[in-house]
Design a protein around this motif. Structure first.
Motif, short mmCIF file in Angstrom:
data_model
loop_
_atom_site.label_atom_id
_atom_site.label_comp_id
_atom_site.label_asym_id
_atom_site.label_seq_id
_atom_site.Cartn_x
_atom_site.Cartn_y
_atom_site.Cartn_z
N LEU A 1 0.81 -1.21 0.00
CA LEU A 1 0.00 0.00 0.00
C LEU A 1 0.85 1.27 0.00
N ALA A 2 2.10 1.15 0.43
CA ALA A 2 3.00 2.29 0.42
C ALA A 2 3.63 2.52 -0.95
N ASN A 3 3.50 1.54 -1.83
CA ASN A 3 4.04 1.68 -3.17
C ASN A 3 3.31 2.79 -3.92
N LYS A 4 4.06 3.73 -4.46
CA LYS A 4 3.47 4.92 -5.10
C LYS A 4 2.52 4.55 -6.22
N GLU A 5 2.91 3.63 -7.08
CA GLU A 5 2.08 3.26 -8.22
C GLU A 5 0.78 2.62 -7.77
N VAL A 6 0.87 1.72 -6.77
CA VAL A 6 -0.33 1.06 -6.25
C VAL A 6 -1.27 2.08 -5.64
N ARG A 7 -0.70 3.00 -4.83
CA ARG A 7 -1.53 4.03 -4.19
C ARG A 7 -2.25 4.88 -5.23
N GLU A 8 -1.53 5.29 -6.25
CA GLU A 8 -2.13 6.14 -7.28
C GLU A 8 -3.24 5.41 -8.03
N ARG A 9 -3.04 4.14 -8.29
CA ARG A 9 -4.06 3.36 -8.99
C ARG A 9 -5.31 3.20 -8.12
N LEU A 10 -5.11 2.99 -6.82
CA LEU A 10 -6.25 2.86 -5.92
C LEU A 10 -7.00 4.19 -5.79
N LEU A 11 -6.25 5.27 -5.59
CA LEU A 11 -6.87 6.58 -5.43
C LEU A 11 -7.62 6.99 -6.69
N SER A 12 -7.09 6.65 -7.85
CA SER A 12 -7.76 7.00 -9.11
C SER A 12 -9.08 6.28 -9.26
N ARG A 13 -9.25 5.20 -8.51
CA ARG A 13 -10.49 4.42 -8.56
C ARG A 13 -11.43 4.76 -7.41
N GLY A 14 -11.06 5.76 -6.61
CA GLY A 14 -11.92 6.17 -5.50
C GLY A 14 -11.75 5.33 -4.26
N ALA A 15 -10.59 4.65 -4.13
CA ALA A 15 -10.32 3.83 -2.95
C ALA A 15 -9.12 4.42 -2.21
N ASN A 16 -9.31 4.77 -0.94
CA ASN A 16 -8.26 5.38 -0.13
C ASN A 16 -7.49 4.32 0.65
N PRO A 17 -6.20 4.13 0.40
CA PRO A 17 -5.42 3.16 1.18
C PRO A 17 -5.43 3.51 2.66
N VAL A 18 -5.53 2.49 3.49
CA VAL A 18 -5.62 2.69 4.94
C VAL A 18 -4.60 1.80 5.64
N HIS A 19 -3.89 2.36 6.61
CA HIS A 19 -2.95 1.57 7.40
C HIS A 19 -3.60 1.20 8.72
N ALA A 20 -3.54 -0.08 9.06
CA ALA A 20 -4.06 -0.55 10.35
C ALA A 20 -3.38 -1.86 10.69
N THR A 21 -2.96 -1.99 11.93
CA THR A 21 -2.38 -3.24 12.39
C THR A 21 -3.48 -4.30 12.48
N PRO A 22 -3.12 -5.58 12.58
CA PRO A 22 -4.14 -6.61 12.77
C PRO A 22 -5.06 -6.32 13.95
#
Length: 323
Positions: free
Chosen positions: A276-297
């Motif tokens: 999720l920290a990968n720039k390309e992955v984040r940009e692809r998710l955000l472009s689709r209206g999905a906000n990456p979220v960090h959370a421990t188990p």
């Protein structure tokens, strides 16, 4: 002293990760079970992260779509596998919070059978129409048109009890405008009939709707909640446009079968966070209206428990049935 402890922990985790990956190098690839049809919003997000996640885990990932009963069938199927971390389960607010309330009997107990590993994204819900079918250009015009219509306007969903179903029910409740629900076997089939003009509108997850809005095939009338995504930034929420109390968004994550070793859970979580920290992955998710979220188990588990009450209340107040 604290920095030293942190570094030591990082070394232990890295070593554990390497040992775990090496021990699995001669075994079958990971399975990422998506309990929804191919081509829908969930499938799009799962495949958006799968390649990078596979690199971070050091092993190939095979995405398996096992659809049915709003995601319940695929989730149950995945839980038949061993609790060794090899089978990753794509989970949503639907499979973990809605289905246990909506369906009289499902083949799993969320709290007893499922181990949340990591949240992936918060997902915007976007209301959209086919501009060739309805003579409206904003939410106010749409509601006025719906109130005057001799028959109830139709809205499609990815299936009974899905976020897109409850989103339409909530709109009807808060506006006192009746709508006819048309459930489909997944988001891809649902959006196909909106595009074809056979359905009046949908309120579905952004990954399923937004590409068609950008292409000019659909017109977005609003979103269920304000998101930071650059793509959706200019789109007003449904509440901002006069429907007081309307706030709804979907979310997803990765889980494994309860009983999976704790160190394995932490290793998978670390790989997901790196993905999720990968720039390309984040940009692809955000472009689709999905906000990456960090959370421990642990944080994800607490979040799921808090969301269970929220969605239980929505289902019960909506008087949603499986008819």
């Amino acid at each position: 002293m604290k920095p030293a402890i942190f570094c030591l922990s990082a070394i232990i985790l890295t070593t554990s990760f390497a040992s775990y990956a090496t021990s699995l190098s001669d075994k079958k690839p990971y399975k990422l079970v998506v309990p929804f049809p191919a081509g829908g919003g969930a499938d799009i997000i799962a495949r958006t992260i799968s390649d990078e996640l596979a690199r971070n885990l050091g092993q190939k990932i095979i995405v398996e779509n096992r659809a049915g009963a709003g995601g319940s069938l695929g989730t149950e199927w995945a839980l038949r596998e061993k609790a060794d971390g090899r089978t990753l389960i794509y989970v949503t607010n639907g499979t973990l919070c809605v289905n246990p309330v909506l369906y009289p009997k499902i083949g799993y107990d969320v709290n007893q059978d499922i181990e949340p590993v990591s949240r992936l994204t918060d997902i915007a819900l976007v209301m959209a129409i086919n501009p060739q079918k309805l003579p409206v250009r904003n939410l106010g015009d749409f509601l006025a048109y719906a109130q005057k219509s001799a028959t109830a306007l139709t809205f499609s969903s990815a299936g009974n009890g899905t976020s897109s179903h409850l989103a339409g029910v909530l709109l009807s409740q808060l506006t006192n405008v009746p709508f006819e629900h048309i459930p489909y076997r997944g988001g891809a089939a649902s959006i196909t009939d909106v595009l074809a003009g056979r359905i009046d509108f949908t309120i579905d997850v952004a990954p399923n709707v937004w590409p068609h809005v950008q292409a000019g095939r659909l017109l977005a009338l609003g979103t269920g909640s304000k998101f930071n995504s650059n793509s959706l930034h200019s789109l007003k929420t449904i509440e901002e446009q006069g429907v007081k109390g309307y706030e709804l968004f979907a979310w997803d994550g990765i889980a494994v079968k309860k009983g999976t070793p704790e160190n394995v859970v932490k290793i998978i979580d670390a790989a997901i966070q790196k993905t999720l920290a990968n720039k390309e992955v984040r940009e692809r998710l955000l472009s689709r209206g999905a906000n990456p979220v960090h959370a421990t188990p642990e944080e994800f588990n607490t979040f799921v428990q808090s969301e269970q009450n929220k969605w239980r209340n929505i289902v019960k107040s909506s008087k949603t049935t499986l008819n």
